[in-house]
Design a protein around this motif. Structure first.
Motif, PDB file in Angstrom:
ATOM      1  N   ARG A  61       0.857  -1.186   0.000  1.00  0.00           N
ATOM      2  CA  ARG A  61       0.000   0.000   0.000  1.00  0.00           C
ATOM      3  C   ARG A  61       0.888   1.229   0.000  1.00  0.00           C
ATOM      4  N   GLY A  62       0.698   2.060  -0.996  1.00  0.00           N
ATOM      5  CA  GLY A  62       1.505   3.263  -1.070  1.00  0.00           C
ATOM      6  C   GLY A  62       0.887   4.305  -1.975  1.00  0.00           C
ATOM      7  N   ILE A  63       1.663   5.325  -2.245  1.00  0.00           N
ATOM      8  CA  ILE A  63       1.207   6.414  -3.108  1.00  0.00           C
ATOM      9  C   ILE A  63       2.267   6.604  -4.186  1.00  0.00           C
ATOM     10  N   ARG A  64       1.841   6.536  -5.419  1.00  0.00           N
ATOM     11  CA  ARG A  64       2.753   6.737  -6.531  1.00  0.00           C
ATOM     12  C   ARG A  64       2.780   8.220  -6.888  1.00  0.00           C
ATOM     13  N   ALA A  65       3.964   8.771  -7.020  1.00  0.00           N
ATOM     14  CA  ALA A  65       4.104  10.191  -7.355  1.00  0.00           C
ATOM     15  C   ALA A  65       3.548  10.470  -8.750  1.00  0.00           C
ATOM     16  N   LYS A  74      -4.683   9.310  -3.783  1.00  0.00           N
ATOM     17  CA  LYS A  74      -5.076   8.438  -2.686  1.00  0.00           C
ATOM     18  C   LYS A  74      -4.145   7.232  -2.631  1.00  0.00           C
ATOM     19  N   SER A  75      -4.095   6.596  -1.470  1.00  0.00           N
ATOM     20  CA  SER A  75      -3.289   5.380  -1.359  1.00  0.00           C
ATOM     21  C   SER A  75      -3.877   4.315  -2.272  1.00  0.00           C
ATOM     22  N   SER A  76      -2.999   3.449  -2.750  1.00  0.00           N
ATOM     23  CA  SER A  76      -3.466   2.372  -3.619  1.00  0.00           C
ATOM     24  C   SER A  76      -2.478   1.225  -3.576  1.00  0.00           C
ATOM     25  N   SER A 108      -4.155  -2.103  -9.672  1.00  0.00           N
ATOM     26  CA  SER A 108      -4.226  -0.798 -10.321  1.00  0.00           C
ATOM     27  C   SER A 108      -2.927  -0.049 -10.099  1.00  0.00           C
ATOM     28  N   ASP A 109      -2.860   1.131 -10.674  1.00  0.00           N
ATOM     29  CA  ASP A 109      -1.700   1.994 -10.447  1.00  0.00           C
ATOM     30  C   ASP A 109      -0.385   1.287 -10.753  1.00  0.00           C
ATOM     31  N   PHE A 110      -0.327   0.634 -11.893  1.00  0.00           N
ATOM     32  CA  PHE A 110       0.872  -0.105 -12.272  1.00  0.00           C
ATOM     33  C   PHE A 110       2.030   0.863 -12.502  1.00  0.00           C
ATOM     34  N   ILE A 111       3.225   0.429 -12.134  1.00  0.00           N
ATOM     35  CA  ILE A 111       4.399   1.259 -12.339  1.00  0.00           C
ATOM     36  C   ILE A 111       4.585   1.471 -13.851  1.00  0.00           C
ATOM     37  N   ASP A 112       4.818   2.702 -14.241  1.00  0.00           N
ATOM     38  CA  ASP A 112       4.949   3.064 -15.662  1.00  0.00           C
ATOM     39  C   ASP A 112       3.762   2.580 -16.495  1.00  0.00           C
ATOM     40  N   LYS A 113       2.605   2.424 -15.849  1.00  0.00           N
ATOM     41  CA  LYS A 113       1.378   1.939 -16.493  1.00  0.00           C
ATOM     42  C   LYS A 113       1.567   0.568 -17.152  1.00  0.00           C
ATOM     43  N   VAL A 119       4.040  -6.702 -11.648  1.00  0.00           N
ATOM     44  CA  VAL A 119       4.028  -8.092 -11.187  1.00  0.00           C
ATOM     45  C   VAL A 119       5.466  -8.604 -11.059  1.00  0.00           C
ATOM     46  N   LYS A 120       6.326  -8.247 -12.001  1.00  0.00           N
ATOM     47  CA  LYS A 120       7.723  -8.694 -11.952  1.00  0.00           C
ATOM     48  C   LYS A 120       8.426  -8.175 -10.690  1.00  0.00           C
ATOM     49  N   ILE A 121       8.198  -6.909 -10.344  1.00  0.00           N
ATOM     50  CA  ILE A 121       8.810  -6.333  -9.146  1.00  0.00           C
ATOM     51  C   ILE A 121       8.328  -7.073  -7.898  1.00  0.00           C
ATOM     52  N   SER A 122       7.029  -7.337  -7.831  1.00  0.00           N
ATOM     53  CA  SER A 122       6.483  -8.071  -6.680  1.00  0.00           C
ATOM     54  C   SER A 122       7.005  -9.507  -6.644  1.00  0.00           C
TER      55      SER A 122
END
Length: 133
Positions: A61-65, A74-76, A108-113, A119-122
């Motif tokens: 759970r975090g906030i992407r800049a 909002k947090s996501s 949602s809120d995927f890194i770099d969309k 999923v790879k990072i996780s």
């Protein structure tokens, strides 16, 4: 987890469900992200439910800049290890109580969309976690 104490002898629906059901027949699937979002301690709840928990959902759970000036986000759901949830602690408790499955959730809120990048990072986080255990 909403308080209903005025209309029931139980303080919350969660309390009613856990106290009025037979652990032999009723088990739980726990979404650790939403527990965090509503201010609950996922590790404590998992320990309390113990063997009744068969499956957990894990997501950080975090906030992407954003690049927009002055926008409020909002947090996501974020990649494991990038947010403020103690994922390692949750997985430790899950192993201890015998959780059968953990579902990686990246909704949602995927890194770099890019959903596969998220999923790879996780997945890399999980590989490191399980390599230590």
């Amino acid at each position: 987890f909403m308080y209903i104490g005025d209309v029931s002898e139980y303080k919350t629906p969660y309390e009613a469900i856990t106290k009025l059901t037979n652990p032999e027949y009723v088990n739980f699937e726990v979404d650790t992200y939403w527990l965090s979002e509503c201010g609950k301690d996922a590790k404590k709840l998992l320990e309390t439910l113990g063997g009744r928990v068969k499956l957990i959902h894990i997501c950080d759970r975090g906030i992407r800049a954003t690049k927009k000036t002055g926008s409020i986000k909002k947090s996501s759901c974020t990649e494991l290890g990038t947010g403020n949830i103690d994922i390692e602690g949750i997985l430790d408790v899950a192993e201890k109580i015998g959780v059968e499955y953990a579902v990686l959730e990246q909704t949602s809120d995927f890194i770099d969309k890019d959903n596969m990048k998220s999923v790879k990072i996780s997945a890399e986080y999980l590989k490191k976690y399980f390599a230590k255990h």
